[in-house]
Design a protein around this motif. Structure first.
Motif, short mmCIF file in Angstrom:
data_model
loop_
_atom_site.label_atom_id
_atom_site.label_comp_id
_atom_site.label_asym_id
_atom_site.label_seq_id
_atom_site.Cartn_x
_atom_site.Cartn_y
_atom_site.Cartn_z
N UNK A 33 0.83 -1.20 0.00
CA UNK A 33 0.00 0.00 0.00
C UNK A 33 0.87 1.26 0.00
N UNK A 34 1.91 1.26 0.81
CA UNK A 34 2.82 2.41 0.84
C UNK A 34 3.54 2.58 -0.49
N UNK A 35 3.95 1.47 -1.11
CA UNK A 35 4.59 1.54 -2.41
C UNK A 35 3.63 2.05 -3.49
N UNK A 36 2.35 1.69 -3.36
CA UNK A 36 1.35 2.18 -4.31
C UNK A 36 1.18 3.69 -4.17
N UNK A 37 1.19 4.20 -2.95
CA UNK A 37 1.09 5.65 -2.73
C UNK A 37 2.31 6.36 -3.31
#
Length: 50
Positions: A33-37
């Motif tokens: 999720x952090x990488x997607x952001x």
């Protein structure tokens, strides 16, 4: 027209989404999720500048 839209999106990202560089996030330990952001912010920023 597109550049203006991405500029507005970049400003909204800056306000709404967390800044992981200020938190010194290790990319090796980041969740998906952090990488997607991070990816989304990168995409919008490059389109706003280009």
């Amino acid at each position: 027209m597109k550049k203006k839209m991405f500029t507005i999106l970049a400003k909204l990202n800056k306000i709404l989404l967390p800044s992981f560089s200020k938190k010194q996030l290790d990319l090796g330990k980041a969740t998906k999720f952090q990488l997607a952001i991070i990816g989304w912010r990168y995409y919008v920023t490059t389109k706003a500048l280009g």
